[in-house]
Design an enzyme around this catalytic site. Structure first.
Site, short mmCIF file in Angstrom:
data_model
loop_
_atom_site.label_atom_id
_atom_site.label_comp_id
_atom_site.label_asym_id
_atom_site.label_seq_id
_atom_site.Cartn_x
_atom_site.Cartn_y
_atom_site.Cartn_z
N GLU A 1 1.06 -1.30 -0.17
CA GLU A 1 0.29 0.02 0.19
C GLU A 1 0.76 1.14 -0.07
OE1 GLU A 1 -3.68 1.00 1.83
OE2 GLU A 1 -2.77 0.83 3.42
N ASN B 1 -3.27 -7.09 4.55
CA ASN B 1 -2.93 -8.19 3.69
C ASN B 1 -3.87 -9.07 3.73
OD1 ASN B 1 -0.44 -6.82 2.66
ND2 ASN B 1 0.53 -7.61 3.99
N GLU C 1 -9.70 3.27 6.32
CA GLU C 1 -9.40 3.64 6.94
C GLU C 1 -10.38 3.92 8.78
OE1 GLU C 1 -6.03 2.15 7.83
OE2 GLU C 1 -5.53 2.05 6.03
N ALA D 1 0.75 -1.98 10.92
CA ALA D 1 0.58 -2.84 10.12
C ALA D 1 -0.42 -2.61 9.10
CB ALA D 1 -0.41 -3.24 11.27
N MET D 2 -0.74 -3.86 8.60
CA MET D 2 -0.84 -4.16 7.50
C MET D 2 -2.07 -5.15 6.92
SD MET D 2 -1.77 -2.62 4.25
CE MET D 2 -2.34 -2.90 2.53
N HIS E 1 -10.73 -4.69 8.82
CA HIS E 1 -10.24 -5.16 7.54
C HIS E 1 -10.85 -5.98 6.58
CE1 HIS E 1 -9.29 -1.09 6.91
NE2 HIS E 1 -7.87 -1.12 7.74
N HIS F 1 -7.88 -4.01 14.70
CA HIS F 1 -7.71 -2.58 13.00
C HIS F 1 -8.10 -3.42 12.00
CE1 HIS F 1 -7.30 1.34 11.51
NE2 HIS F 1 -6.16 0.31 10.71
N GLU F 2 -6.92 -4.57 11.92
CA GLU F 2 -6.98 -5.31 10.74
C GLU F 2 -7.49 -5.98 11.05
OE1 GLU F 2 -4.65 -3.24 9.06
OE2 GLU F 2 -3.79 -1.91 10.82
#
Length: 846
Positions: free
Chosen positions: A125, A268, A321, A265-266, A302, A298-299
């Site tokens: 990202e 994926n 977000e 964090a991300m 998503h 949070h992740e």
């Protein structure tokens, strides 16, 4: 960053031509220490006879084949491969040599100094999957992705799907990952290296068993608290599957803590990466542990909102977000032991939002994103924290049950697809019965933050009139509707306790509240009690005097945080002096149990000392604040979070020879605080403070690094070296970062932090002019993350009010009108911060 941009117009034009179906990516990670081999096969439909381009950032392209016919490799230029003569159905094969990064973008390569092992992870990202394979790099061209990876046989290789490892062929092996579900390219993932993992599983609401994995570098394995990560994850699965009325959409859920990470964090899909600073090898504030919980949740949010249903273009990044930020706080408060999560949200997230929303670069929550450079600088307090705050206001307005039912319908309707904001509003209108177009126009399509003030008239100890006034700053004309709470607090048994409360709609410049006419005058009236809306608040005169003397006695943690936030806003806005704010914090912080509130107050205290205080009185204030913090640390409960945070703040504020003597005595063990262990990370902090005062020799830094041969040790040593106070020391730092470059992202950041840690600000004066002279070169030559670090951290903010920093920044902006918009935005933000500091210094001097 030339040639790596993509405009929204280009993306829309490409999406009108192309429909992507599948990617098959074959990677060989054994070819060299700097590059890897990447072969990408893309199957896609297109308008017959049309032309378009595929994105790729690579060292070289060895071959291109379109529908079986070779394409001249000269078609690869400026980070794109031009494609012409497309058929209705196409197969493109790109054979390329790609480059590992050390900047946290694309496929990052890290060598563990503890054991020499190599670790890789991807971070894609906003638009960095093109650094690993050829791709139509935009979120609305979804497809399936299958990966085949050759790597050293002793490695663990992870991706979005379960991998099947072949029998080793000598020292290497190959992992086959089947095609993913239909997802956007930026949430694909590859993590590879000798990662240590622990495993568990849970059962989804649809009966599937979901494997869970938690990983970190093997040299950190002893510190990995996988049990806690899995416990929080399991709670999150249960909460979200019920809230979204939709089972988890992927086959597995791995969480990997990776080194030198630029973000927290991300998300994926099924393969989430986190900064390994969340693997705690020593004592950390409880605020960090709570932040890990919120980040995990949070992740996880998503996976549904962002991954399963994805924004069409980056102008709806905020929704992605903000929603995850709101839902993770809600889940933290309702599904974990961190039940005061909304206090944390107010103290940390909303203060970020309010700061960002008063910068000249503020923008509506629904921002106009014209290209990728716009996105890079839009991961800001508006996109995350203000958006989440406004969603909290929306929930208060339409009702939480109605909100979640609308979200669940939105996810069911658009699963595996791409959406725009209106798709969500349609579902929320249906479940709530509220018309949301007007609400959206006022809240999402305008910038700025309002201020709510109580209007109180009284007679004979009773309220005769109560109203709430709404103000907006000049240039921001929109008066928004607010659903707010109002609380009345009175002293009971030595505490300020809420005794009456109202919830009402506030709209326009003045809202009368007749319900409180005749009410016995409270000791403190708090507008926006329970923090339902997004607005700065002020207090009436009597309430303010009560707050100044008794903020620590407010029984409710969220109410106390709101009062402290109001005091901070007053200080930033020049309604209160830096010295007064410092006194308020020193008077109450020893009794505050909320770790995040303590952390934020200490950060703000540092800001008032370092930037907002009158330069003529700064040394005296710093000495008094540091002495106060040392005294509070010594009187704090042995081994407590408060003791730990207060000591670290005292050490960072130390400014006199006597105070540095105390720091040295603590580091050597001559002075002890009951219950406080000087672990490796705290020892580095103590050394950094001493280094800034010239009390550390380079040989001592070398010895400390030899005793801590870890990534943390390398970063800490870089920070300490950069904190050395000599002019030659600072020039060496400047040369390493600005002139030579090439530092890994984490080392560069640590170095910049040390450079800024000075006792004699005069040593920074010689770098003011060079800073402005190199800005455009740095922006052109470095990647987005690395350039932004330099632009922000080297801005001479500590000289504001001492040297003509404001004037020099204004001059640069005037002379560089054609500089990249993202660079100008960063400089203008730093300029505004400097201007605010100078204004606050004048208030403090008065």
């Amino acid at each position: 960053m030339p040639g790596q941009n993509l405009t929204r117009v280009e993306a829309e034009a490409r999406a009108a031509i192309v429909t992507t179906h599948s990617y098959n990516v074959v990677l060989d990670l054994t070819t060299s220490e700097t590059t890897f081999h990447s072969i990408t096969t893309i199957n896609f439909s297109a308008t017959e006879g049309a032309e378009t381009f595929v994105d790729l950032i690579a060292e070289s392209v060895e071959a291109i084949t379109l529908n079986g016919a070779p394409v001249d490799t000269a078609a690869f230029a400026d980070s794109r491969i031009q494609l012409t003569g497309l058929a209705a159905e196409n197969e493109l094969v790109v054979d390329a040599t790609c480059v590992y990064s050390n900047t946290g973008e694309g496929l990052h390569r890290f060598v563990d100094p503890a054991d020499g092992e190599v670790y890789l992870y991807s971070q894609f990202e906003v638009a960095d999957s093109r650094r690993m394979f050829a791709v139509f790099e935009q979120p609305d061209l979804k497809a399936t992705f299958a990966f085949t990876v050759t790597a050293p046989a002793h490695w663990e290789v992870l991706s979005n799907q379960h991998g099947v490892k072949s029998e080793p062929d000598g020292d290497t092996a190959t992992w086959e990952f089947p095609a993913t579900e239909v997802i956007s390219c930026y949430i694909t993932a590859l993590v590879a290296g000798p990662y240590y993992g622990e495993h568990s599983e849970l059962t989804s609401t649809d009966g599937r068993v979901i494997p869970l994995g938690v990983y970190c570098r093997k040299s950190l394995a002893q510190y990995l608290d996988a049990e806690n990560v899995i416990r929080i994850t399991t709670a999150g699965f249960d909460f979200y599957e019920k809230a979204f009325e939709q089972p988890y959409p992927y086959a597995k859920y791995d969480q990997i803590f990776v080194p030198e990470y630029n973000a927290g964090a991300m998300e994926n899909a099924g393969c989430v990466t986190f900064t390994e600073s969340y693997v705690f090898r020593g004592k950390v504030p409880e605020a960090r542990r709570e932040r890990l919980v919120v980040t995990i949740l949070h992740e996880l949010a998503h996976m549904w909102f962002g991954d399963l249903v994805t924004m069409k273009w980056w102008n709806d990044l905020w929704l992605n977000e903000s929603f995850a930020e709101f839902m993770s706080t809600l889940a933290t408060a309702e599904a974990t032991e961190w039940t005061d999560a909304w206090t944390t949200f107010n103290s940390l997230e909303k203060s970020w939002a309010y700061n960002q929303d008063q910068l000249p670069s503020t923008h509506p929550i629904v921002a106009e994103i014209n290209d990728l450079e716009d996105v890079e600088v839009n991961f800001d307090g508006i996109t995350y924290a203000k958006g989440a705050s406004v969603l909290r206001q929306l929930v208060a307005w339409v009702g939480q049950e109605e909100f979640l039912r609308g979200v669940a319908k939105y996810i069911r309707t658009h699963r595996w697809g791409n959406t725009v904001l209106n798709d969500l509003l349609v579902e929320l209108e249906a479940t709530s019965g509220r018309e949301l177009a007007t609400w959206s126009a006022k809240w999402l399509e305008t910038a700025g933050v309002a201020t709510l003030r109580p209007v109180v008239e009284e007679s004979d100890g009773a309220v005769t009139r109560f109203a709430i006034a709404q103000e907006v700053a000049k240039g921001y004309e929109t008066l928004r509707p607010h659903r707010v709470g109002v609380g009345a607090f009175r002293f009971q048994d030595g505490a300020l306790v809420r005794t009456e409360s109202l919830e009402l709609d506030v709209d326009g410049e003045l809202t009368e509240v007749p319900e409180w006419n005749g009410l016995a005058r409270p000791d403190l009236i708090l507008v926006n009690d329970r923090d339902l809306t997004y607005a700065k608040i002020r207090m009436d005169e009597r309430s303010l005097e009560t707050a100044k003397a008794h903020v620590g006695d407010i029984h409710d943690s969220l109410a106390r945080s709101l009062v402290l936030s109001a005091a901070w806003d007053m200080t930033r806005d020049g309604e209160w002096s830096a010295t007064a704010y410092a006194d308020l914090v020193l008077g109450c912080i020893g009794g505050i149990a909320d770790s995040t509130v303590t952390m934020v107050l200490l950060r703000q205290l540092s800001t008032v000392v370092n930037h907002y205080s009158d330069p003529a009185g700064r040394a005296a204030l710093a000495e008094r604040v540091a002495d106060g913090l040392f005294a509070l640390a010594e009187s704090a409960a042995a081994g407590s979070d408060s003791q730990f945070q207060l000591l670290k703040a005292a050490v960072a504020t130390a400014a006199t020879p006597a105070q540095f003597d105390t720091v040295a005595a603590i580091r050597s063990g001559q002075k002890k605080l009951d219950g406080l262990e000087i672990d490796t990370d705290l020892a580095w902090d103590l050394m950094a403070a001493l280094a800034s005062a010239g009390r550390v020799a380079p040989s001592e830094i070398d010895a400390a690094l030899a005793a801590d041969t870890t990534a943390n040790g390398q970063q800490a040593a870089a920070r300490v070296r950069a904190a050395l106070p000599g002019a030659d020391d600072k020039r060496a730092v400047w040369d390493s970062v600005v002139e030579r470059g090439g530092l890994p992202n984490a080392i560069q950041l640590a170095t910049l932090q040390g450079f800024d840690q000075v006792q004699d600000r005069g040593v920074l004066v010689e770098f003011v002019e060079p800073y402005f002279n190199v800005l455009e070169r740095i922006w052109d030559e470095r990647t987005a993350e690395m350039a932004e670090q330099i632009v922000v951290w080297l801005f001479p903010l500590k000289l504001a009010g001492i040297e003509p920093v404001v004037e020099r920044a204004e001059k640069w902006l005037a002379e560089n009108a054609s500089a990249p918009a993202a660079l100008r935005r960063l400089v203008s933000e730093q300029l505004d911060t400097a201007k605010r500091a100078v204004r606050a210094q004048k208030v403090d001097a008065a």
